[in-house]
Write a protein that holds these residues in place. Structure first.
Motif, mmCIF file in Angstrom:
data_model
loop_
_atom_site.group_PDB
_atom_site.id
_atom_site.type_symbol
_atom_site.label_atom_id
_atom_site.label_comp_id
_atom_site.label_asym_id
_atom_site.label_seq_id
_atom_site.Cartn_x
_atom_site.Cartn_y
_atom_site.Cartn_z
ATOM 1 N N GLU A 102 0.817 -1.226 0.000
ATOM 2 C CA GLU A 102 0.000 0.000 0.000
ATOM 3 C C GLU A 102 0.843 1.265 0.000
ATOM 4 O O GLU A 102 0.305 2.370 0.040
ATOM 5 N N ASP A 103 2.155 1.129 -0.058
ATOM 6 C CA ASP A 103 3.043 2.279 0.004
ATOM 7 C C ASP A 103 3.378 2.776 -1.401
ATOM 8 O O ASP A 103 3.331 2.012 -2.371
ATOM 9 N N LEU A 104 3.709 4.050 -1.519
ATOM 10 C CA LEU A 104 4.253 4.619 -2.741
ATOM 11 C C LEU A 104 5.645 5.149 -2.445
ATOM 12 O O LEU A 104 5.906 5.676 -1.364
ATOM 13 N N SER A 105 6.544 5.017 -3.421
ATOM 14 C CA SER A 105 7.927 5.428 -3.215
ATOM 15 C C SER A 105 8.152 6.849 -3.711
ATOM 16 O O SER A 105 7.600 7.256 -4.740
ATOM 17 N N LEU A 106 8.980 7.577 -2.977
ATOM 18 C CA LEU A 106 9.305 8.960 -3.303
ATOM 19 C C LEU A 106 10.715 9.053 -3.865
ATOM 20 O O LEU A 106 11.628 8.371 -3.382
ATOM 21 N N HIS A 107 10.885 9.906 -4.874
ATOM 22 C CA HIS A 107 12.180 10.066 -5.530
ATOM 23 C C HIS A 107 12.466 11.546 -5.747
ATOM 24 O O HIS A 107 11.556 12.320 -6.091
ATOM 25 N N ALA A 108 13.725 11.952 -5.598
ATOM 26 C CA ALA A 108 14.138 13.321 -5.889
ATOM 27 C C ALA A 108 15.587 13.309 -6.354
ATOM 28 O O ALA A 108 16.402 12.500 -5.881
ATOM 29 N N LYS A 109 15.890 14.197 -7.284
ATOM 30 C CA LYS A 109 17.247 14.263 -7.831
ATOM 31 C C LYS A 109 17.572 15.693 -8.210
ATOM 32 O O LYS A 109 16.727 16.415 -8.746
ATOM 33 N N LEU A 110 18.811 16.103 -7.943
ATOM 34 C CA LEU A 110 19.271 17.438 -8.274
ATOM 35 C C LEU A 110 20.668 17.342 -8.876
ATOM 36 O O LEU A 110 21.553 16.704 -8.307
ATOM 37 N N GLY A 111 20.850 17.949 -10.043
ATOM 38 C CA GLY A 111 22.133 17.894 -10.716
ATOM 39 C C GLY A 111 22.568 19.254 -11.208
ATOM 40 O O GLY A 111 21.763 20.186 -11.311
ATOM 41 N N CYS A 112 23.859 19.369 -11.512
ATOM 42 C CA CYS A 112 24.396 20.634 -11.995
ATOM 43 C C CYS A 112 25.489 20.365 -13.014
ATOM 44 O O CYS A 112 26.367 19.522 -12.790
ATOM 45 N N ALA A 113 25.415 21.079 -14.154
ATOM 46 C CA ALA A 113 26.490 21.055 -15.144
ATOM 47 C C ALA A 113 27.415 22.221 -14.825
ATOM 48 O O ALA A 113 27.198 23.344 -15.299
ATOM 49 N N PHE A 114 28.426 21.991 -13.996
ATOM 50 C CA PHE A 114 29.273 23.071 -13.493
ATOM 51 C C PHE A 114 30.036 23.772 -14.609
ATOM 52 O O PHE A 114 30.071 24.987 -14.704
ATOM 53 N N LEU A 115 30.657 22.961 -15.473
ATOM 54 C CA LEU A 115 31.446 23.457 -16.586
ATOM 55 C C LEU A 115 31.179 22.570 -17.786
ATOM 56 O O LEU A 115 30.568 21.504 -17.664
ATOM 57 N N SER A 116 31.659 22.989 -18.928
ATOM 58 C CA SER A 116 31.570 22.121 -20.097
ATOM 59 C C SER A 116 32.385 20.860 -19.838
ATOM 60 O O SER A 116 33.584 20.917 -19.569
ATOM 61 N N GLY A 117 31.715 19.698 -19.853
ATOM 62 C CA GLY A 117 32.415 18.442 -19.602
ATOM 63 C C GLY A 117 32.481 18.046 -18.149
ATOM 64 O O GLY A 117 33.154 17.058 -17.816
ATOM 65 N N LEU A 118 31.809 18.774 -17.264
ATOM 66 C CA LEU A 118 31.817 18.409 -15.844
ATOM 67 C C LEU A 118 30.423 18.593 -15.263
ATOM 68 O O LEU A 118 29.886 19.698 -15.244
#
Length: 409
Positions: A240-256
């Motif tokens: 009866e449960d539902l799963s929670l998901h969260a994600k945060l990303g950053c493209a700091f520089l070109s290629g990173l």
């Protein structure tokens, strides 16, 4: 009267179900029968042909359906359609090695509510968004053949069977990839036989809804799925449960770029409810997973890596059962069309000091390396060697050489 933890879980479920209903309504409202009827379709495919040096080692790479990237012939068919700002995606996987030779892998809608913003609503049987492997899961993108251990390696813990105690779990240590089975003293099954859980299982897409977006250098996602990362659900709900998901990303520089993700949800199925302690519920035992991912490119060299910190709550042990994993791989382009690749992979389980300071499952390490050649835009040829250590040291008998031809059409 509910305990504080029960109230917190009930609150999570109310929030999750509210998100699911709201996002689902928005996605469905964006599409009507007339639009779908006029939707132009695009059909693509991916065919893999593989020759292996030791077929008896295939089990070290197999999924719950007993197929793997090392199958003799494996085919994916992609059907895509679009109408306005709404897209539909369907994926079918075909493999004679599988217990389900032809199966629906995924089917979902992706809708962009605002033409001026990189914001999307996604619903259906959706791809895995936790972690970063999804961008390289297909043979045309994977520089090698194998999949990182965290994304498929099965443990001795299962979602549909419950051992009598911790000793029974330890007795099955290291058997998850070949299959575990738990019974009582009379030999009666304690639940329903099924494949064991993983850290995060990418080979079964979850039913769920997501919000995905990009703002400048920032990427984000949040969603609700029927099952947690270790035990996704592509069919009827298992609790009866539902799963929670969260994600945060950053493209700091070109290629990173880098990201961090978190997911939690109940992983036990209703099949084990009769074997829980009095007053217990399958909805109360959660998986909690943190993933850190990074990618960096320097000229001809590309590096990828991920770290996983995972914990299962369980009636077998008050402190639960945990594991960590990481992998790092590199690809170097040394001539036009040619590259070499190497991946180191490590999966480790927490100790249970009350049983003699041993780990609750068998630690696993893996090294896979190879050379690849882009014969054309559509055809990639690979020669790899994979060495797996699940017994304390690398040995020659667990070395798997393989050749692969991956063709996109």
């Amino acid at each position: 009267m509910l305990h504080r933890r029960d109230r917190r879980l009930a609150g999570y479920r109310r929030i999750a179900r509210g998100m699911a209903l709201a996002a689902g309504a928005l996605v469905l409202a964006a599409v009507n029968d007339a639009a779908l009827a006029q939707m132009p379709l695009r059909v693509r495919g991916l065919v893999d042909v593989v020759a292996v040096g030791q077929d008896n080692l295939r089990y070290e790479n197999t999924t719950n359906f007993q197929d793997s990237g090392f199958d003799l012939v494996r085919t994916r068919v992609f059907v895509e359609g679009a109408s306005g700002r709404t897209q539909a995606f369907v994926q079918i996987l075909v493999s004679d090695a599988s217990i389900s030779p032809v199966r629906l892998y995924g089917a979902y809608l992706l809708h962009q509510p605002f033409a001026s913003r990189e914001l999307y609503l996604e619903g259906g049987r959706i791809p895995t968004h936790d972690g970063a492997w999804a961008t390289r899961v297909y043979s045309s993108k994977n520089p090698l053949i194998g999949v990182p251990l965290a994304y498929y390696w099965k443990m001795s813990l299962t979602s549909k069977m419950l051992p009598v105690d911790l000793d029974a779990l330890l007795a099955q240590k290291g058997n998850g990839q070949t299959g575990v089975y738990y019974t009582d003293a009379q030999g009666k099954a304690r639940g329903a036989p099924y494949a064991a859980v993983t850290t995060i299982y990418d080979s079964c897409w979850n039913h769920g809804v997501y919000v995905l977006g990009t703002e400048g250098k920032i990427e984000y996602s949040a969603g609700v799925t029927v099952g947690p990362p270790a035990a996704p659900v592509a069919g009827p709900d298992t609790n009866e449960d539902l799963s929670l998901h969260a994600k945060l990303g950053c493209a700091f520089l070109s290629g990173l770029k880098a990201s961090v993700a978190y997911a939690q949800g109940a992983y036990l199925a209703r099949d084990v409810q009769p074997y829980l302690p009095a007053g217990g519920s399958v909805d109360h035992y959660l998986q909690r997973l943190w993933i850190g991912s990074a990618e960096a490119s320097f000229g001809h060299l590309t590096l990828n890596g991920e770290v996983f910190v995972n914990h299962f709550e369980t009636p077998l042990r008050a402190d639960g059962l945990g594991n960590t994993a990481f992998y790092v791989d590199g690809t170097y382009d040394f001539l036009p069309g040619w590259y070499v690749a190497l991946r180191y992979d490590d999966l480790r389980f927490s100790k249970v000091p009350e049983k003699g300071d041993v780990t609750w499952d068998q630690n696993v390490r893996r090294i896979e390396g190879g050379i690849g050649y882009h014969a054309s835009r559509e055809l990639v040829l690979k020669a790899v060697v994979q060495a797996t250590d699940d017994a304390g040291k690398f040995t020659r008998e667990y070395v798997l050489p393989a050749l692969q031809a991956s063709f996109s059409f």
